[in-house]
Design an enzyme around this catalytic site. Sequence first.
Site, mmCIF file in Angstrom:
data_model
loop_
_atom_site.group_PDB
_atom_site.id
_atom_site.type_symbol
_atom_site.label_atom_id
_atom_site.label_comp_id
_atom_site.label_asym_id
_atom_site.label_seq_id
_atom_site.Cartn_x
_atom_site.Cartn_y
_atom_site.Cartn_z
ATOM 1 N N ILE A 99 1.271 -1.609 0.206
ATOM 2 C CA ILE A 99 2.653 -2.066 0.380
ATOM 3 C C ILE A 99 3.182 -2.660 -0.917
ATOM 4 O O ILE A 99 4.338 -2.427 -1.293
ATOM 5 C CB ILE A 99 2.744 -3.086 1.530
ATOM 6 C CG1 ILE A 99 2.289 -2.448 2.858
ATOM 7 C CG2 ILE A 99 4.170 -3.619 1.665
ATOM 8 C CD1 ILE A 99 3.085 -1.219 3.269
ATOM 9 N N CYS A 127 4.596 -2.943 10.744
ATOM 10 C CA CYS A 127 5.251 -1.642 10.641
ATOM 11 C C CYS A 127 5.591 -1.098 12.029
ATOM 12 O O CYS A 127 6.675 -0.538 12.243
ATOM 13 C CB CYS A 127 4.364 -0.655 9.874
ATOM 14 S SG CYS A 127 2.714 -0.428 10.570
ATOM 15 N N HIS A 176 -1.785 5.707 15.279
ATOM 16 C CA HIS A 176 -1.565 5.103 13.962
ATOM 17 C C HIS A 176 -2.501 5.689 12.912
ATOM 18 O O HIS A 176 -3.697 5.854 13.143
ATOM 19 C CB HIS A 176 -1.784 3.590 14.067
ATOM 20 C CG HIS A 176 -1.162 2.800 12.961
ATOM 21 N ND1 HIS A 176 -1.610 2.863 11.660
ATOM 22 C CD2 HIS A 176 -0.116 1.934 12.961
ATOM 23 C CE1 HIS A 176 -0.873 2.068 10.914
ATOM 24 N NE2 HIS A 176 0.040 1.484 11.674
#
Length: 484
Positions: free
Chosen positions: A142, A294, A321
């Site tokens: 990120i 998220c 995921h």
Amino acid sequence: MSITERDLYLQQWKQAQELAEQMLPMIGRLYRDRGLVLRIYGRPLNNVNTVDILKAHRFVKQYEGEALDIRDSFAVLEALTALRLAPARLDLGRLAVAYGRLEEPRPALTDWLREELADIVDREGPLLNEPQDVVLYGFGRIGRLLARLLIEKTGAGNKMRLRAVVVRPNSNDDDLDKRASLLRRDSVHGPFNGSIFTVPEENAIVANGNYIKVIYASDPAEIDYTEYGIKDALILDNTGKWRDEAGLSRHLEATGAGRVLLTAPGKGELKNIVFGVNHRDMTPEDRILSAASCTTNAITPVLKVLNERYGIEHGHVETVHAYTNDQNLTDNYHKGSRRGRSAPLNMVLTETGAAKAVAKALPELSGKLTGNAIRVPTPNVSLAVINLTLNDSVDEEGLREFLRDAALYSDVAEQIDYTASTEAVSTDLVGSRHAGVIDATSLIAGDRHCVVYVWYDNEMGYSCQVMRIAQEMAGLHFPRLPRS
């Protein structure tokens, strides 16, 4: 089909491509000089190529039944360059379509734009006197995407400047080069769009002209940012090491730190912000905030519009995921159940707090949702399966139309995207800048029940949500035009 007819397709393509090429510098100048971020029906036009522009025009067919003629959008863009506009997010496609639908005799395009964009015509924008200093605490998946976004957004309308990256000390002589290389190359998101080089004697990375100091520290409280000319910094903590207010407050002990944004779900009483849903709960007094997860960012905007329209009685969210770097490549010890098993080889059933976390951003859904997760052997892009019992009856056609309009006209249009493709798969959504993307052709609805599938780039889409919060914390509030 005659040779002439065949050649016509190529001729039309070349003409459209030529107009797209002429649009690129105009789009760039409007951003750099005016702070205007342009889209076509939600598709970004900044930092794209000519083919991306043409594809955005084609995308309009999902809403209007036919592609947008680039000659129409070009005329609007050209007229925009002649106006004195304050920073905003403008949908060029919606402006072009709305003007084309006017009955004859139509007003002059420039006069119509002045009226349609009255909020920003001949006005000063929400620009800061000085750029907001931003520091990335951590430089993982990120963190590096946030770096790319901050560098990409450097311009008149952003006023946010990435000044430093903080990482843990180590003894590697080539650490700086390795950090720069990870920013330069990415196996999922591709190469960095621009130029990167290092200044070893100053422990700095220069990316597209942005000088980024690399600071080595084990404790945020020990840093004096003012030594590097950084003041009142917005700290984006993407390590996840501290997730409550007590731990994150260590950042505020650093000289030169101003506010903190955590890129993970916050614990305790820490505000979890899903931009577009509860960002108005933020106040100038909030010095520490969380950007939630998220998955929470992907599902909450969709749940918000569904609850407002149909009412949600109860539901379950199952997330499929992509694996993350807290899992193991091969079977090894892990404190979490099942997560010790090899991520590239297994589907791993695990827990998620995302469904319950929705209530922090959308209190009206408190106690109404359950959730679970399956980690699967893909490196990026996840899928949320939202199974709901509603208060009102619903049918597939009506639900599809409602969600399509929500993705374009609602107050969460920046968060929700929409695809009607029957061939879309996870890799097609890599790089999506929306929090979630409705898969319209797969939804199921009848009586008071529905199942909605929401794709999300759990890296880029989430990072864009973090950036929206960061801009709000910096005091940058941009109108989205034309209004619904």
